[in-house]
Design a protein around this motif. Sequence first.
Motif, PDB file in Angstrom:
ATOM      1  N   PHE A 125       0.655  -1.457  -0.001  1.00 40.04           N
ATOM      2  CA  PHE A 125      -0.107  -0.115  -0.014  1.00 40.04           C
ATOM      3  C   PHE A 125       0.710   1.416   0.036  1.00 40.04           C
ATOM      4  O   PHE A 125       0.342   2.285   0.151  1.00 40.04           O
ATOM      5  CB  PHE A 125      -0.936  -0.010   1.266  1.00 40.04           C
ATOM      6  CG  PHE A 125      -1.946  -1.144   1.184  1.00 40.04           C
ATOM      7  CD1 PHE A 125      -2.968  -0.919   0.281  1.00 40.04           C
ATOM      8  CD2 PHE A 125      -1.917  -2.056   1.905  1.00 40.04           C
ATOM      9  CE1 PHE A 125      -3.991  -2.148   0.344  1.00 40.04           C
ATOM     10  CE2 PHE A 125      -2.788  -3.312   1.749  1.00 40.04           C
ATOM     11  CZ  PHE A 125      -4.029  -3.115   1.107  1.00 40.04           C
ATOM     12  N   ASP A 126       2.213   1.312  -0.121  1.00 40.67           N
ATOM     13  CA  ASP A 126       3.177   2.385  -0.282  1.00 40.67           C
ATOM     14  C   ASP A 126       2.550   3.313  -1.308  1.00 40.67           C
ATOM     15  O   ASP A 126       2.426   4.345  -0.994  1.00 40.67           O
ATOM     16  CB  ASP A 126       4.609   1.907  -0.428  1.00 40.67           C
ATOM     17  CG  ASP A 126       5.134   1.676   0.878  1.00 40.67           C
ATOM     18  OD1 ASP A 126       4.713   1.765   2.055  1.00 40.67           O
ATOM     19  OD2 ASP A 126       6.258   0.907   0.848  1.00 40.67           O
ATOM     20  N   PRO A 132       1.794   9.000  -0.798  1.00 44.94           N
ATOM     21  CA  PRO A 132       0.852  10.133  -0.859  1.00 44.94           C
ATOM     22  C   PRO A 132       0.285  10.733   0.317  1.00 44.94           C
ATOM     23  O   PRO A 132       0.119  11.991   0.594  1.00 44.94           O
ATOM     24  CB  PRO A 132      -0.325   9.918  -1.856  1.00 44.94           C
ATOM     25  CG  PRO A 132      -0.101   8.379  -2.451  1.00 44.94           C
ATOM     26  CD  PRO A 132       0.866   7.849  -1.294  1.00 44.94           C
ATOM     27  N   ALA A 133      -0.159   9.926   1.303  1.00 40.03           N
ATOM     28  CA  ALA A 133      -0.822  10.491   2.562  1.00 40.03           C
ATOM     29  C   ALA A 133      -0.257  10.303   3.500  1.00 40.03           C
ATOM     30  O   ALA A 133      -0.845  11.093   4.646  1.00 40.03           O
ATOM     31  CB  ALA A 133      -2.001   9.784   2.460  1.00 40.03           C
ATOM     32  N   GLY A 135       2.129  11.642   5.297  1.00 32.87           N
ATOM     33  CA  GLY A 135       2.692  12.822   5.968  1.00 32.87           C
ATOM     34  C   GLY A 135       1.528  13.825   6.405  1.00 32.87           C
ATOM     35  O   GLY A 135       1.521  14.564   7.427  1.00 32.87           O
ATOM     36  N   ARG A 136       0.409  13.515   5.967  1.00 36.95           N
ATOM     37  CA  ARG A 136      -0.816  14.278   6.344  1.00 36.95           C
ATOM     38  C   ARG A 136      -1.631  13.815   7.529  1.00 36.95           C
ATOM     39  O   ARG A 136      -2.194  14.349   8.367  1.00 36.95           O
ATOM     40  CB  ARG A 136      -1.721  14.448   5.122  1.00 36.95           C
ATOM     41  CG  ARG A 136      -1.401  15.327   4.016  1.00 36.95           C
ATOM     42  CD  ARG A 136      -2.552  15.822   3.186  1.00 36.95           C
ATOM     43  NE  ARG A 136      -2.924  14.580   2.472  1.00 36.95           N
ATOM     44  CZ  ARG A 136      -2.514  13.937   1.197  1.00 36.95           C
ATOM     45  NH1 ARG A 136      -1.595  14.605   0.541  1.00 36.95           N
ATOM     46  NH2 ARG A 136      -3.386  12.964   0.726  1.00 36.95           N
ATOM     47  N   VAL A 137      -1.596  12.391   7.489  1.00 31.74           N
ATOM     48  CA  VAL A 137      -2.548  11.823   8.767  1.00 31.74           C
ATOM     49  C   VAL A 137      -1.870  11.490   9.927  1.00 31.74           C
ATOM     50  O   VAL A 137      -2.159  11.472  10.845  1.00 31.74           O
ATOM     51  CB  VAL A 137      -3.134  10.446   8.317  1.00 31.74           C
ATOM     52  CG1 VAL A 137      -4.224  11.067   7.270  1.00 31.74           C
ATOM     53  CG2 VAL A 137      -2.240   9.618   7.797  1.00 31.74           C
ATOM     54  N   LEU A 138      -0.333  11.367   9.762  1.00 32.42           N
ATOM     55  CA  LEU A 138       0.676  10.971  10.845  1.00 32.42           C
ATOM     56  C   LEU A 138       1.711  12.120  10.759  1.00 32.42           C
ATOM     57  O   LEU A 138       2.894  11.801  10.585  1.00 32.42           O
ATOM     58  CB  LEU A 138       1.250   9.658  10.773  1.00 32.42           C
ATOM     59  CG  LEU A 138       0.058   8.357  10.704  1.00 32.42           C
ATOM     60  CD1 LEU A 138       0.637   7.488  10.486  1.00 32.42           C
ATOM     61  CD2 LEU A 138      -0.569   8.738  12.180  1.00 32.42           C
ATOM     62  N   ARG A 139       1.414  13.458  10.818  1.00 30.84           N
ATOM     63  CA  ARG A 139       2.368  14.445  10.693  1.00 30.84           C
ATOM     64  C   ARG A 139       3.371  14.770  11.611  1.00 30.84           C
ATOM     65  O   ARG A 139       4.213  15.436  11.464  1.00 30.84           O
ATOM     66  CB  ARG A 139       1.314  15.910  10.281  1.00 30.84           C
ATOM     67  CG  ARG A 139       0.629  16.063  11.502  1.00 30.84           C
ATOM     68  CD  ARG A 139      -0.165  17.473  11.156  1.00 30.84           C
ATOM     69  NE  ARG A 139      -1.264  17.362  10.262  1.00 30.84           N
ATOM     70  CZ  ARG A 139      -1.910  18.211   9.700  1.00 30.84           C
ATOM     71  NH1 ARG A 139      -1.928  19.342  10.016  1.00 30.84           N
ATOM     72  NH2 ARG A 139      -2.529  17.717   8.659  1.00 30.84           N
ATOM     73  N   HIS A 140       3.217  14.165  12.659  1.00 34.03           N
ATOM     74  CA  HIS A 140       4.152  14.176  13.765  1.00 34.03           C
ATOM     75  C   HIS A 140       5.195  13.144  13.944  1.00 34.03           C
ATOM     76  O   HIS A 140       5.922  12.876  14.811  1.00 34.03           O
ATOM     77  CB  HIS A 140       3.526  14.529  15.260  1.00 34.03           C
ATOM     78  CG  HIS A 140       2.808  15.691  15.136  1.00 34.03           C
ATOM     79  ND1 HIS A 140       3.348  16.809  15.255  1.00 34.03           N
ATOM     80  CD2 HIS A 140       1.365  15.856  15.076  1.00 34.03           C
ATOM     81  CE1 HIS A 140       2.099  17.705  15.322  1.00 34.03           C
ATOM     82  NE2 HIS A 140       1.112  17.172  15.152  1.00 34.03           N
ATOM     83  N   ALA A 141       5.126  11.955  12.984  1.00 36.20           N
ATOM     84  CA  ALA A 141       6.066  10.959  12.778  1.00 36.20           C
ATOM     85  C   ALA A 141       7.462  11.625  12.485  1.00 36.20           C
ATOM     86  O   ALA A 141       7.554  12.706  12.085  1.00 36.20           O
ATOM     87  CB  ALA A 141       5.655  10.117  11.730  1.00 36.20           C
ATOM     88  N   PRO A 142       8.467  10.808  12.715  1.00 35.22           N
ATOM     89  CA  PRO A 142       9.737  11.118  12.634  1.00 35.22           C
ATOM     90  C   PRO A 142       9.923  11.576  11.054  1.00 35.22           C
ATOM     91  O   PRO A 142       9.272  11.068  10.229  1.00 35.22           O
ATOM     92  CB  PRO A 142      10.615   9.759  12.837  1.00 35.22           C
ATOM     93  CG  PRO A 142       9.825   9.133  13.874  1.00 35.22           C
ATOM     94  CD  PRO A 142       8.420   9.351  13.484  1.00 35.22           C
ATOM     95  N   PRO A 146       8.311   8.186   3.433  1.00 35.31           N
ATOM     96  CA  PRO A 146       7.017   7.338   3.870  1.00 35.31           C
ATOM     97  C   PRO A 146       7.335   6.011   4.104  1.00 35.31           C
ATOM     98  O   PRO A 146       6.357   5.489   4.911  1.00 35.31           O
ATOM     99  CB  PRO A 146       5.915   7.870   3.038  1.00 35.31           C
ATOM    100  CG  PRO A 146       6.508   9.277   2.459  1.00 35.31           C
ATOM    101  CD  PRO A 146       7.882   9.157   2.435  1.00 35.31           C
ATOM    102  N   SER A 147       7.844   5.314   3.274  1.00 38.12           N
ATOM    103  CA  SER A 147       8.099   3.916   3.417  1.00 38.12           C
ATOM    104  C   SER A 147       8.639   3.359   4.523  1.00 38.12           C
ATOM    105  O   SER A 147       8.351   2.342   5.112  1.00 38.12           O
ATOM    106  CB  SER A 147       8.550   3.304   2.069  1.00 38.12           C
ATOM    107  OG  SER A 147       9.901   3.560   2.013  1.00 38.12           O
TER     108      SER A 147
END
Length: 219
Positions: A125-126, A132-133, A135-142, A146-147
């Motif tokens: 599902f990468d 694509p998404a 960074g928008r829904v888990l914007r406080h991740a390191p 994204p992969s």
Amino acid sequence: MAAYDALRRALSAERLSTYERIASTCSPDVTAEALYVWNMRMCGALMMPVHLCEVVIRNAAASVLARQHGPRWPWNDAFRRRLPAASSTSARTALEQAANRATDTLEIVANLPMVFWQQLFTCRFDATLWIPALGRVLRHAPVAHPSVIRKAIHADVGRIRHLRNRSAHHEPILERDIGADLAAIGRLIHARCPHTLGWLQRHERATTVLAASPLGARP
């Protein structure tokens, strides 16, 4: 000993054997009964952080699915075909069963098992979901590709799923690294909402129960 023998008969010798083995490695004042009581308290205390983590992550994933496949994504055939299949516990089977029982997406989100959400965080599902998404829904991740973040989330969700299953089935968790489990929960919730993590930290008691572990008495 008579009281412990009665407890042993009620709970079964097999169930208490793990606690007896661990107690044999501790100081003399640490008993199998004390370890069993602490294990129950720890399982109960973990319910709040595990609960919050599961709800936060599944809501984040569901929002990505709705953006990609529309609000009725559980009935989207193209999405279903991309899900892992071939077993009774597969994500596709879980979704099909849930979609056959309900007509409301929110109800399905609430009833899908944690393994479904974990299986969304795989490389298949990468391209469609996470690059694509994420960074928008888990914007406080390191900050990372994204992969890379998705792979770390998959591992953390798997860890918490295993903890959840052991706790829910009343299994021993004494020999787990519960501090690492709580750290994984913290990472997952923080990635979505640091405020929610702070709220959890003000209310949960798992860290307090962990600090009182009888295993601190090991020689």
